[in-house]
Design an enzyme around this catalytic site. Structure first.
Site: not given
Ligand SMILES: NC(=O)c1ccc[n+]([C@@H]2O[C@H](COP(=O)([O-])OP(=O)(O)OC[C@H]3O[C@@H](n4cnc5c(N)ncnc54)[C@H](OP(=O)(O)O)[C@@H]3O)[C@@H](O)[C@H]2O)c1
Length: 262
Positions: A162, A166
């Site tokens: 991951y 990134k």
């Molecule tokens: N949460 C954190 O603390 C954190 C920290 C750093 C960075 N981020 C970044 O923030 C962003 C959002 O993360 P989140 O925390 O909201 O994660 P999350 O709750 O796991 O949601 C991930 C989202 O991405 C979608 N997704 C995954 N693979 C996909 C694909 N191949 N095509 C289209 N959609 C896809 C999922 O869709 P489905 O529902 O269909 O699975 C879901 O809507 C990500 O880029 C993550 O790396 C998050």
């Protein structure tokens, strides 16, 4: 009035972007999801200015079809693209102790396909519309785990695939920024903070990854109070996105607009 595309909008941070952006009824928000029928939280929003479209970011053709739908609705224009979709497989391994080289390679490629190449496919699909838009902003959700200095400083050894995918994303953004700055585009990598979503390791099967993450966080912020909510994170990110200028294109910042990640 502005138009927005948000990828990965079914849940977590993407869903919250859609919720906050569509609160202004003058905005048009296009929420891209992998499974339209299953995107129940989006349907529950029931807002006239939200259009749900299906596209997996690993599928360039599906993204082009989604872009064609957006073009029809907006007269070929888009102001903001928010590349939010992302994944991690929660492996409780470091780079050197995967059960097999094949398992390591699978994890590396799987993360790279979504978190890096997916953003390139999505950006390319929407660039023609963004060129006709007035904001010309492309935001890519990144992570503190892509910060090289922080990784070494706090010994952030987990979530290697991951983190690598990134870190590559920061170069994707730099490449686009270099190419499109003279056309008035602003590309930005933004880390959302540590946010309470399904992305965080939880449950017995992620115990090893959880331990690595908790230890790294404790070294970075000794008095860590816990993850922030998607609501707080997105509110802070939107403030940064609004004030970010074309002169600052290509940057990688936190939800506070600096390099303090948590
Ligand atoms: N949460 C954190 O603390 C954190 C920290 C750093 C960075 N981020 C970044 O923030 C962003 C959002 O993360 P989140 O925390 O909201 O994660 P999350 O709750 O796991 O949601 C991930 C989202 O991405 C979608 N997704 C995954 N693979 C996909 C694909 N191949 N095509 C289209 N959609 C896809 C999922 O869709 P489905 O529902 O269909 O699975 C879901 O809507 C990500 O880029 C993550 O790396 C998050």
């Amino acid at each position: 009035m502005s138009s927005y595309v948000v990828t990965g909008a079914s849940r977590g941070i993407g869903l919250e972007f859609v919720r906050q952006l569509s609160a202004d009824s003058k905005n048009s928000v296009f929420a891209l999801v992998r499974n339209k029928q299953g995107a129940t939280k989006l349907h529950e929003l029931a807002r006239a200015n939200v259009v749900v479209l299906e596209a997996d970011v690993t599928n360039a053709k599906a993204l082009q079809l989604a872009a064609a739908e957006v073009a029809k609705a907006t007269n070929n224009k888009l102001d903001y693209l928010i590349n939010n979709a992302g994944k991690t497989n929660h492996p409780g391994f470091t780079l050197d102790n995967f059960p097999s080289p094949e398992a390591l390679e699978h994890d590396l490629l799987d993360n790279f396909r979504t978190n890096t190449i997916g953003v390139v496919h999505s950006t390319n699909a929407f660039l023609p519309l963004l060129k006709n838009g007035s904001a010309k902003k492309v935001v890519c959700l990144n992570s503190a785990l892509a910060d090289l200095d922080l990784t070494v400083q706090v010994e952030a050894i987990g979530a290697a695939s991951y983190s690598i995918s990134k870190a590559a994303l920061t170069m994707v953004v730099a490449k686009y920024a270099a190419q499109y700055k003279s056309m008035g585009f602003t590309f930005l990598c933004i880390s959302p903070g540590l946010v309470a979503t399904d992305m965080l390791p939880a449950g017995p099967e992620t115990e090893a990854e959880m331990k690595m993450l908790t230890a790294a966080v404790a070294r970075y912020v000794p008095d860590f109070k816990g993850p922030i909510s998607p609501e707080v994170s997105v509110k802070m990110q939107l403030e940064v996105i609004e004030r970010w200028t074309v002169e600052q294109s290509g940057a990688f910042v936190s939800h506070a607009g600096d390099r303090q990640w948590i």
